[in-house]
Scaffold this motif. Structure first.
Motif, mmCIF file in Angstrom:
data_model
loop_
_atom_site.group_PDB
_atom_site.id
_atom_site.type_symbol
_atom_site.label_atom_id
_atom_site.label_comp_id
_atom_site.label_asym_id
_atom_site.label_seq_id
_atom_site.Cartn_x
_atom_site.Cartn_y
_atom_site.Cartn_z
ATOM 1 N N PHE A 14 39.632 43.654 3.926
ATOM 2 C CA PHE A 14 40.330 44.715 3.210
ATOM 3 C C PHE A 14 41.751 44.752 3.748
ATOM 4 O O PHE A 14 42.013 45.381 4.774
ATOM 5 C CB PHE A 14 39.638 46.069 3.441
ATOM 6 C CG PHE A 14 38.239 46.152 2.898
ATOM 7 C CD1 PHE A 14 38.020 46.416 1.556
ATOM 8 C CD2 PHE A 14 37.152 45.961 3.731
ATOM 9 C CE1 PHE A 14 36.725 46.514 1.047
ATOM 10 C CE2 PHE A 14 35.855 46.056 3.241
ATOM 11 C CZ PHE A 14 35.637 46.332 1.903
ATOM 12 N N GLY A 15 42.649 44.037 3.098
ATOM 13 C CA GLY A 15 44.005 43.923 3.626
ATOM 14 C C GLY A 15 43.987 43.194 4.965
ATOM 15 O O GLY A 15 43.474 42.073 5.075
ATOM 16 N N THR A 57 35.131 37.977 0.275
ATOM 17 C CA THR A 57 36.400 37.253 0.358
ATOM 18 C C THR A 57 36.157 35.755 0.417
ATOM 19 O O THR A 57 36.825 34.971 -0.250
ATOM 20 C CB THR A 57 37.206 37.713 1.588
ATOM 21 O OG1 THR A 57 37.457 39.117 1.486
ATOM 22 C CG2 THR A 57 38.533 36.964 1.681
ATOM 23 N N SER A 58 35.157 35.366 1.222
ATOM 24 C CA SER A 58 34.800 33.952 1.320
ATOM 25 C C SER A 58 33.369 33.831 1.836
ATOM 26 O O SER A 58 32.732 34.827 2.183
ATOM 27 C CB SER A 58 35.760 33.198 2.256
ATOM 28 O OG SER A 58 35.711 33.733 3.572
#
Length: 298
Positions: A14-15, A57-58
């Motif tokens: 998150f950021g 994200t991955s």
């Protein structure tokens, strides 16, 4: 054993904050797994990802050996990841009838599941009349309506009084005894130790340990010792090959951790031969709590 869920290098950012950091572990059929970690360690985010409510994200995750897509796989999953949310002026039975329609399961399942969570005698009662523990038990009944292959619970006893905690834990044990695979997230070590067969410990989103609870407890223990000459004692501990490492407590007592089984009387004899006489000597096993605190310390 059949693989229910596999996580491979799962990461969520998150950021600038990495909530889940390269997480890999496997959930196998018939076991009760606890994801254990301090608040903010990434437990709920991990569950959110595998339940398709949080985007990763991955990395990747696979349900049931990736035999089907995630949408189809989740039809075989029962989950509670938020506070129980039912219509307050409707009865427990009527609330579950709505869930049956959504999940396309027969109403005949309702009585069966209410019995499992010990709410059969309250099926006509309005949801708003339920205690927090009863609401949580109704949520478990709801999650079981489709006879899932795995039940996922996020902090199932959070906010409950001691009686409510005991009831929820007993229900989890009973469900597990019937062969249900369970994955629960908790920050309560006592909860994991009492109901889980396996544990995944995470901190700052990173896995620190994954394995059976019994295996984590299978250490050789440690000697708790003290002597008048601390310098001489440290020199002695440093050269003993059966001592993996040692540390000093705030009260000046030494904890010497063993890398193999070793008896206290033999340890005392060897020390005396080196002209070291203990003013305090106890052999102890590390509790799961002590190991958890050691793993998760800042």
């Amino acid at each position: 054993m059949n693989k229910i869920l596999e996580l491979n290098h799962l990461t969520k950012k998150f950021g600038n904050l990495t909530a889940v950091n390269d997480l890999s572990f496997t959930i196998e059929k018939g076991n009760v797994y606890g994801i254990l970690g301090p608040n903010g360690s990434g437990k709920s985010t991990t569950l959110g990802i595998v339940l398709n409510v949080v985007n990763k994200t991955s990395g990747e995750f696979k349900w049931f050996g990736n035999r089907e897509n995630t949408h189809e796989a989740l039809k075989k999953v029962g989950a509670i990841i938020e506070s129980p949310n039912f219509y307050p002026n409707m009865s427990a039975e009527d609330n579950l009838k709505l869930v049956c329609k959504i999940k396309d399961v027969p109403y005949s399942k309702i009585e069966e599941k209410l019995k499992i969570v010990d709410l059969a005698d309250r099926q006509k009662s309005k949801f708003k009349s339920f205690s927090l523990g009863m609401k949580q038990r109704l949520a478990i009944a709801s999650a079981l309506l489709n006879d899932p292959e795995i039940l996922i619970l996020d902090e199932p006893t959070n906010g409950l009084d001691p009686q409510g905690i005991h009831q929820i834990r007993q229900i989890i044990k009973n469900i597990a005894a019937e062969g249900m695979t369970i994955l629960l997230a908790s920050h309560l070590l006592d909860e994991v130790e009492k109901v889980c067969s396996h544990v995944v410990i995470i901190r700052h989103g990173k896995m620190l340990y994954a394995g059976s609870v019994d295996q984590m407890n299978a250490t050789h223990g440690f000697f708790e010792v003290a002597a008048n000459d601390s310098k001489k004692l440290e020199e002695f501990l440093n050269v003993q090959t059966y001592i993996e490492h040692f540390k000093i407590d705030d009260n000046g007592t030494y904890k010497a951790f063993l890398n193999k089984d070793f008896m206290a009387d033999e340890f005392n004899k060897i020390a005396a031969e080196s002209d070291i006489y203990f003013s305090h000597l106890i052999k102890r096993k590390e509790t799961l709590e002590e190991q958890f605190l050691e793993l998760t310390k800042p």
